[in-house]
Design a protein around this motif. Structure first.
Motif, mmCIF file in Angstrom:
data_model
loop_
_atom_site.group_PDB
_atom_site.id
_atom_site.type_symbol
_atom_site.label_atom_id
_atom_site.label_comp_id
_atom_site.label_asym_id
_atom_site.label_seq_id
_atom_site.Cartn_x
_atom_site.Cartn_y
_atom_site.Cartn_z
ATOM 1 N N GLN A 10 -9.512 5.111 49.578
ATOM 2 C CA GLN A 10 -9.513 6.550 49.412
ATOM 3 C C GLN A 10 -8.085 7.031 49.198
ATOM 4 O OE1 GLN A 10 -12.519 7.920 49.604
ATOM 5 N NE2 GLN A 10 -12.066 10.087 49.381
ATOM 6 N N VAL A 11 -7.915 7.897 48.226
ATOM 7 C CA VAL A 11 -6.596 8.432 47.882
ATOM 8 C C VAL A 11 -6.665 9.945 47.900
ATOM 9 C CG1 VAL A 11 -4.828 8.590 46.105
ATOM 10 C CG2 VAL A 11 -6.006 6.421 46.483
ATOM 11 N N GLN A 12 -5.679 10.558 48.493
ATOM 12 C CA GLN A 12 -5.560 12.015 48.466
ATOM 13 C C GLN A 12 -4.372 12.385 47.594
ATOM 14 O OE1 GLN A 12 -5.658 10.454 51.826
ATOM 15 N NE2 GLN A 12 -7.843 10.421 51.354
ATOM 16 N N LEU A 13 -4.555 13.405 46.765
ATOM 17 C CA LEU A 13 -3.525 13.831 45.820
ATOM 18 C C LEU A 13 -3.265 15.319 45.986
ATOM 19 C CD1 LEU A 13 -5.009 12.028 42.685
ATOM 20 C CD2 LEU A 13 -3.124 11.218 44.113
ATOM 21 N N VAL A 14 -1.992 15.693 45.996
ATOM 22 C CA VAL A 14 -1.618 17.095 46.122
ATOM 23 C C VAL A 14 -0.600 17.427 45.042
ATOM 24 C CG1 VAL A 14 -0.635 18.887 47.575
ATOM 25 C CG2 VAL A 14 -2.044 17.077 48.599
ATOM 26 N N GLU A 15 -0.988 18.332 44.147
ATOM 27 C CA GLU A 15 -0.095 18.763 43.071
ATOM 28 C C GLU A 15 0.695 19.990 43.499
ATOM 29 O OE1 GLU A 15 -4.092 17.769 40.907
ATOM 30 O OE2 GLU A 15 -3.444 18.777 42.744
ATOM 31 N N LEU A 42 9.137 23.158 32.701
ATOM 32 C CA LEU A 42 8.558 23.133 34.042
ATOM 33 C C LEU A 42 8.305 21.691 34.428
ATOM 34 C CD1 LEU A 42 7.553 25.296 36.103
ATOM 35 C CD2 LEU A 42 5.274 24.973 35.138
ATOM 36 N N THR A 43 8.462 21.379 35.701
ATOM 37 C CA THR A 43 8.147 20.042 36.187
ATOM 38 C C THR A 43 7.080 20.132 37.271
ATOM 39 O OG1 THR A 43 10.353 19.164 35.701
ATOM 40 C CG2 THR A 43 9.017 17.960 37.298
ATOM 41 N N LEU A 44 5.997 19.396 37.076
ATOM 42 C CA LEU A 44 4.926 19.311 38.057
ATOM 43 C C LEU A 44 5.106 18.053 38.897
ATOM 44 C CD1 LEU A 44 1.830 20.222 35.842
ATOM 45 C CD2 LEU A 44 3.387 21.742 37.067
ATOM 46 N N SER A 45 4.688 18.126 40.152
ATOM 47 C CA SER A 45 4.759 16.984 41.051
ATOM 48 C C SER A 45 3.389 16.711 41.646
ATOM 49 C CB SER A 45 5.751 17.258 42.191
ATOM 50 O OG SER A 45 7.033 17.538 41.704
ATOM 51 N N CYS A 46 3.169 15.463 41.980
ATOM 52 C CA CYS A 46 1.927 15.057 42.634
ATOM 53 C C CYS A 46 2.279 14.000 43.673
ATOM 54 C CB CYS A 46 0.943 14.505 41.620
ATOM 55 S SG CYS A 46 -0.555 13.767 42.339
ATOM 56 N N VAL A 47 1.907 14.264 44.915
ATOM 57 C CA VAL A 47 2.137 13.319 45.997
ATOM 58 C C VAL A 47 0.826 12.693 46.412
ATOM 59 C CG1 VAL A 47 3.014 13.029 48.334
ATOM 60 C CG2 VAL A 47 4.107 14.646 46.800
ATOM 61 N N ALA A 48 0.830 11.371 46.537
ATOM 62 C CA ALA A 48 -0.376 10.630 46.899
ATOM 63 C C ALA A 48 -0.268 10.076 48.314
ATOM 64 C CB ALA A 48 -0.600 9.493 45.914
ATOM 65 N N ALA A 95 8.595 4.874 45.702
ATOM 66 C CA ALA A 95 9.152 5.031 47.052
ATOM 67 C C ALA A 95 8.721 6.351 47.685
ATOM 68 C CB ALA A 95 10.673 4.956 46.996
ATOM 69 N N LYS A 96 8.405 7.340 46.836
ATOM 70 C CA LYS A 96 7.989 8.651 47.327
ATOM 71 C C LYS A 96 6.507 8.910 47.097
ATOM 72 C CE LYS A 96 12.536 10.781 46.717
ATOM 73 N NZ LYS A 96 13.303 11.877 46.079
ATOM 74 N N ASN A 97 5.779 7.871 46.655
ATOM 75 C CA ASN A 97 4.341 8.027 46.375
ATOM 76 C C ASN A 97 4.079 9.228 45.472
ATOM 77 O OD1 ASN A 97 3.953 5.862 48.051
ATOM 78 N ND2 ASN A 97 2.766 6.947 49.588
ATOM 79 N N SER A 98 4.889 9.369 44.457
ATOM 80 C CA SER A 98 4.825 10.578 43.640
ATOM 81 C C SER A 98 4.860 10.286 42.152
ATOM 82 C CB SER A 98 6.006 11.500 43.960
ATOM 83 O OG SER A 98 5.963 11.947 45.294
ATOM 84 N N ILE A 99 4.223 11.187 41.405
ATOM 85 C CA ILE A 99 4.412 11.217 39.960
ATOM 86 C C ILE A 99 4.859 12.618 39.568
ATOM 87 C CG2 ILE A 99 2.714 9.411 39.498
ATOM 88 C CD1 ILE A 99 0.889 11.677 38.357
#
Length: 118
Positions: free
Chosen positions: A1-6, A18-24, A74-78
């Motif tokens: 299971q993965v949770q994602l927050v934009e 603009l730059t969008l981020s997503c942390v998993a 390293a930051k679980n991010s895209i």
């Protein structure tokens, strides 16, 4: 299971950036292929950009040369760095995660609104 927050959605003027981020969270992030999708009112959700676990990237024709996807394991991010934005880029942008090697499940974030308008 993965949770994602934009995060990072905003109102920007045409031609802006603009730059969008997503942390998993919830699993081993580096194993996942990640993507950014968008959905405008009355339209289907469409793939904007993707990046594999090996950092191979792909882009929709409409955003090539303007958008750039990257990941920081390293930051679980895209991230999605968007430049030269146009009104047609206005949409809710969603982050996605999948592991095609083990199945067809796709995890989604809740979305972040990008509005390009003067």
């Amino acid at each position: 299971q993965v949770q994602l927050v934009e995060s990072g959605g905003a109102l920007v003027q045409p031609g802006g950036s603009l730059t969008l981020s997503c942390v998993a969270s919830g699993d081993i992030f580096s194993l996942y292929a990640m993507g950014w999708y968008r959905q405008a009112p009355g339209k289907q959700r469409e793939l904007v950009a993707s990046i594999t676990s090996a950092r191979i990237t792909a882009y929709a024709e409409a955003v090539k040369g303007r958008f750039s996807i990257s990941r920081d394991n390293a930051k679980n991010s895209i991230f999605l760095h968007m430049t030269n934005l146009a009104p047609d880029d206005s949409a809710v942008y969603y982050c996605s995660a999948s592991r095609p090697s083990i199945g067809d499940t796709i995890y989604w974030g809740q979305g972040t609104q990008v509005t390009v308008s003067s």
